[in-house]
Scaffold this active site. Structure first.
Site, PDB file in Angstrom:
ATOM      1  N   LYS A   1       0.860  -1.179   0.000  1.00 26.96           N
ATOM      2  CA  LYS A   1       0.000   0.000   0.000  1.00 26.96           C
ATOM      3  C   LYS A   1       0.898   1.231   0.000  1.00 26.96           C
ATOM      4  O   LYS A   1       1.572   1.500   0.993  1.00 26.96           O
ATOM      5  CB  LYS A   1      -0.903  -0.014   1.229  1.00 26.96           C
ATOM      6  CG  LYS A   1      -1.960   1.053   1.201  1.00 26.96           C
ATOM      7  CD  LYS A   1      -2.926   0.845   2.352  1.00 26.96           C
ATOM      8  CE  LYS A   1      -4.138   1.732   2.254  1.00 26.96           C
ATOM      9  NZ  LYS A   1      -3.839   3.163   2.167  1.00 26.96           N
TER      10      LYS A   1
ATOM     11  N   CYS B   1      27.491  16.740  34.530  1.00 20.86           N
ATOM     12  CA  CYS B   1      28.226  17.986  34.676  1.00 20.86           C
ATOM     13  C   CYS B   1      27.676  18.603  35.950  1.00 20.86           C
ATOM     14  O   CYS B   1      26.473  18.828  36.071  1.00 20.86           O
ATOM     15  CB  CYS B   1      27.959  18.903  33.474  1.00 20.86           C
ATOM     16  SG  CYS B   1      28.479  20.604  33.784  1.00 20.86           S
TER      17      CYS B   1
HETATM   18  S1  IVH Z   1      -6.442  -0.483  -4.645  1.00 21.50           S
HETATM   19  C1  IVH Z   1     -10.890  -0.473  -4.602  1.00 21.50           C
HETATM   20  N1  IVH Z   1      -3.842  -0.718  -4.358  1.00 21.50           N
HETATM   21  O1  IVH Z   1      -5.162   3.246  -0.733  1.00 21.50           O
HETATM   22  C2  IVH Z   1      -9.412  -0.529  -4.669  1.00 21.50           C
HETATM   23  N2  IVH Z   1      -4.932   1.160  -3.403  1.00 21.50           N
HETATM   24  O2  IVH Z   1      -7.507   3.251   1.154  1.00 21.50           O
HETATM   25  C3  IVH Z   1      -8.808   0.696  -4.154  1.00 21.50           C
HETATM   26  N3  IVH Z   1      -3.427   2.697  -2.259  1.00 21.50           N
HETATM   27  O3  IVH Z   1      -7.297   5.483  -2.365  1.00 21.50           O
HETATM   28  C4  IVH Z   1      -7.452   0.936  -4.480  1.00 21.50           C
HETATM   29  N4  IVH Z   1      -1.572   1.597  -2.655  1.00 21.50           N
HETATM   30  O4  IVH Z   1      -4.812   5.769  -2.647  1.00 21.50           O
HETATM   31  C5  IVH Z   1      -4.934   0.019  -4.092  1.00 21.50           C
HETATM   32  N5  IVH Z   1      -1.552  -1.014  -4.185  1.00 21.50           N
HETATM   33  C6  IVH Z   1      -2.642  -0.297  -3.931  1.00 21.50           C
HETATM   34  C7  IVH Z   1      -2.579   0.903  -3.209  1.00 21.50           C
HETATM   35  C8  IVH Z   1      -3.764   1.605  -2.959  1.00 21.50           C
HETATM   36  C9  IVH Z   1      -2.097   2.670  -2.101  1.00 21.50           C
HETATM   37  C10 IVH Z   1      -4.306   3.737  -1.707  1.00 21.50           C
HETATM   38  C11 IVH Z   1      -5.180   4.416  -2.712  1.00 21.50           C
HETATM   39  C12 IVH Z   1      -6.583   4.294  -2.205  1.00 21.50           C
HETATM   40  C13 IVH Z   1      -6.343   3.993  -0.775  1.00 21.50           C
HETATM   41  C14 IVH Z   1      -7.497   3.194  -0.232  1.00 21.50           C
END
Ligand code: IVH
Length: 697
Positions: free
Chosen positions: A139, A453
């Site tokens: 993420k 000190c």
């Molecule tokens: S999938 C319905 N994949 O996380 C699927 N999101 O809390 C939604 N994000 O707004 C997105 N890395 O900004 C997905 N590998 C990833 C991600 C990711 C970061 C963020 C994205 C989204 C938020 C959701």
């Protein structure tokens, strides 16, 4: 109303072809320009997507120059998707609001593995026994973005916004070199992927973030808290030319293509890469839940070594038809789930170690670190506690060290990476002198880890003492923060905390200094004056006696009731007080017996600070609790059991665990069990919380 933008419909102005494109032109020149563009595109993909450059910087620059020259001489050859056209257009005043073709959903998230099991159970139940697999991504902690391509060219880039509508920031997104203005041709099931939407995260790498913040600091500009904020701020810059100085990255993780059925998350990632998009790194197909947990475990620690911030992992059902079957509830898809990691550790280089002298004279070794991100903020200092700690962990200057943070405590160095120890790493020899101008010797007492000190006038100590006195949880003097204290100590205006109350006598001299306007000085004097109203407990705590924290200050104030009694108390008197141990008692006695401190107390008294506790002094109060033995049982209406115990002990009573003939009172609350029975059996008096309070009132 935002402009409606349907998924695969209208084209945006930026994708329209050049007005001159239709003019006749020697085909060879046009071809040549296109060939140069294609070379640049391929080089970009090799560099940004495959991380395997096919051109040297020099070759790349040469081709780029050649294309720029050609387009300069023949402007009619320029196409909107030419790599030379990344920075184009004027600064915008306001971004156009655009509706997303499909809402950009949020993810349900958790820090708890149990919830991942629950998520899996729901998926399994809804798919009614059909086999399914997961796809796990890291993420990325950045800003979600939707990119629309029409006829293979970037047409529109929209921020996530509220998920329904976002801002059109196409001009800014075009400047990012890893985002293709025109994609590679890719066919799937006989259909070319030309009209599609990509979603992904725009983010900034840690080292770019640290560097930009360092530059801002040097320029006296406000610092960004973390890479995500800097990314968001950068995307909203109104002049695309400024973006060039702020390297942003893309990690794509989603594809929806018109007329093309993409079978799975795995397949969409493959196609995204073929089209020329950098996709999220380290993603993996996880056929079973065990594989998912293995992915979570693996990245729990490894993510500290990544060059960008991740705050967790996203677990997705791999199959696209199954995703559709599972659908969404409100803003949350039922086919995806986020597992978040707690941010705690980072790795960086230890540049050196210096000593910080605290208000009590303790010399704490502090790590001077190559700035690094830790739990969302940049860290360049961390504590090394004391000489033993450094020796035990065998930490040396030049090492790559681990820094840790738990909650909001000061970060500490927790170890080093042996494989990364450079040959020139050096042992830290604990200095024998205080780093201040007076260079007094540092002493270490038997059985103590710290060096001290002992020179009371040491400017570092003075500074620390005054800062502590003025701190929010002590005398709370607004406007007397670290920087001001530093300046005033350096100028010799403040030597003791009592000097703070004489500062107004220096008004004229202060106003002569840089940045000291009359208003500011008078506000400070007023804040100092009103601090005289703070209660005795705060005064006691603020004086900064070793080991006397807020809690101990309260105990002392309640027990002794006045400064006078503290001044005449002996170490034994302090040891007698419940809640004060041997070590603290010694330190308090030493402090009050020191003539300089006695003079300070008299000085503060003359100034008009509170020298008496408002309540009755416990030492004076003989209550029926004194000398009696209590047993506590059941749930009390307002007090926790520990609080009741504390109260009894403070009034000189004892608290035992079991009821016996020696018990004087059983303090019973709701659901009191066998202890209450025993009391009744033995005829011990049973009281409730209210009766206890009445005893000490
Ligand atoms: S999938 C319905 N994949 O996380 C699927 N999101 O809390 C939604 N994000 O707004 C997105 N890395 O900004 C997905 N590998 C990833 C991600 C990711 C970061 C963020 C994205 C989204 C938020 C959701």
């Amino acid at each position: 109303m935002p402009d409606q933008h349907d998924l695969f419909g209208q084209s945006s102005p930026s994708a329209e072809s050049s007005p001159n494109a239709a003019e006749p032109h020697p085909i060879s020149l046009r071809d040549h320009a296109e060939r140069l563009r294609s070379q640049i595109r391929q080089a970009d993909v090799a560099y940004y997507v495959e991380a395997a450059p096919i051109l040297t910087d020099r070759e790349y620059d040469r081709i780029f120059e050649e294309l720029s020259d050609l387009e300069r001489q023949h402007p009619e050859l320029i196409t909107p998707d030419s790599p030379t056209q990344r920075v184009s257009g004027e600064a915008v005043k306001e971004f156009r609001n655009v509706q997303h073709a499909q809402p950009m959903l949020s993810l349900q998230n958790t820090y708890n593995r149990e919830d991942v099991n629950d998520f899996d159970r729901r998926v399994r139940e809804m798919l009614e026994g059909k086999p399914y697999e997961y796809w796990c991504d890291l993420k990325y902690d950045g800003v979600a973005m939707s990119l629309r391509y029409e006829d293979g060219a970037l047409a529109l880039a929209v921020t996530r916004g509220d998920g329904i509508t976002g801002d059109d920031i196409t001009q800014n997104i075009r400047t990012l070199p890893m985002i293709p203005l025109r994609v590679n041709p890719v066919t799937l099931g006989g259909v070319e992927v030309r009209n599609f939407e990509v979603r992904g995260e725009i983010f900034m790498k840690n080292d770019d973030f640290v560097r930009i913040n360092e530059e801002r600091e040097a320029a006296g500009e406000k610092l960004y808290a973390n890479p995500r904020n800097l990314t968001a701020g950068t995307l909203k810059l109104q002049d695309p030319r400024e973006l060039v100085k702020r390297p942003l990255q893309l990690a794509a993780y989603f594809l929806a293509a018109e007329g093309v059925a993409v079978a799975s998350q795995a397949e969409s990632m493959r196609i995204l890469r073929e089209l020329g998009f950098p996709t999220a790194l380290h993603s993996r197909l996880c056929p079973t839940l065990e594989d998912v947990f293995a992915f979570l475990d693996e990245w729990e620690n490894r993510r500290e070594t990544l060059p960008f911030q991740t705050d967790g992992a996203v677990i997705k059902v791999n199959s696209t038809p199954q995703q559709a079957e599972l659908g969404a509830v409100g803003r949350f898809p039922r086919w995806a789930f986020a597992y978040k990691y707690e941010a705690k550790k980072a790795q960086t280089r230890l540049k050196g170690i210096f000593l910080q002298i605290g208000r009590t004279g303790v010399a704490t070794p502090v790590a001077d670190l190559e700035p690094v991100l830790l739990a969302g903020s940049t860290i360049s200092r961390a504590t090394l506690h004391n000489a033993d700690y450094i020796a035990e962990l065998d930490i040396r200057t030049g090492d790559t060290v681990m820094v840790e943070k738990g909650g909001d405590v000061i970060p500490k160095v927790s170890g080093f990476v042996p494989e990364l120890r450079p040959p020139e790493s050096s042992l830290f020899a604990f200095p024998h002198e205080c780093p201040c101008a007076f260079k007094q010797p540092l002493k270490r007492y038997d059985g103590e880890a710290a060096y001290y000190c002992e020179f009371a006038a040491c400017p570092s100590q003075v500074r620390g003492r005054i800062e502590h006195w003025a701190a929010r949880n002590a005398m709370d003097i607004e406007g007397l923060g670290e920087k001001i204290v530093d300046q005033l100590v350096e100028l010799g205006f403040l030597r003791t905390i009592a000097d703070v109350y004489r500062l107004h006598e220096q008004r004229e001299q202060l106003l002569a200094l840089d940045r000291w306007a009359a208003k500011r000085a008078d506000n400070l004097f007023a804040a100092i004056e009103s601090s005289k109203e703070r209660p005795f407990t705060k005064v006691l705590f603020g004086m900064g006696v070793r080991f006397v924290g807020e809690e101990t200050a309260k105990i002392l104030a309640e027990h002794f009731g006045s400064m006078e009694r503290l001044l005449s108390a002996t170490k034994d008197d302090f040891v007698q007080v419940f809640g004060i141990g041997e070590r603290t008692a010694t330190a308090i006695a030493v402090w009050f017996q020191n003539p300089d401190n006695q003079a300070l107390v008299r000085d503060l008294e003359r100034i008009g600070l509170k020298m008496h506790h408002e309540g009755r002094a416990l030492a004076d109060a003989v209550t029926p609790v004194q000398g009696k033995t209590f047993v506590i049982t059941g749930t009390l209406p307002t007090m926790k059991r520990d609080e009741a115990k504390d109260l009894i002990q403070r009034y000189g009573g004892k608290v035992a665990g079991a009821v016996s003939k020696k018990t004087d009172f059983v303090l019973a609350g709701e659901e009191a069990g066998s202890k209450l029975e025993k009391a009744q059996e033995l005829g011990v008096k049973v009281i409730n919380e209210e009766e206890l309070r009445a005893m000490i009132a």
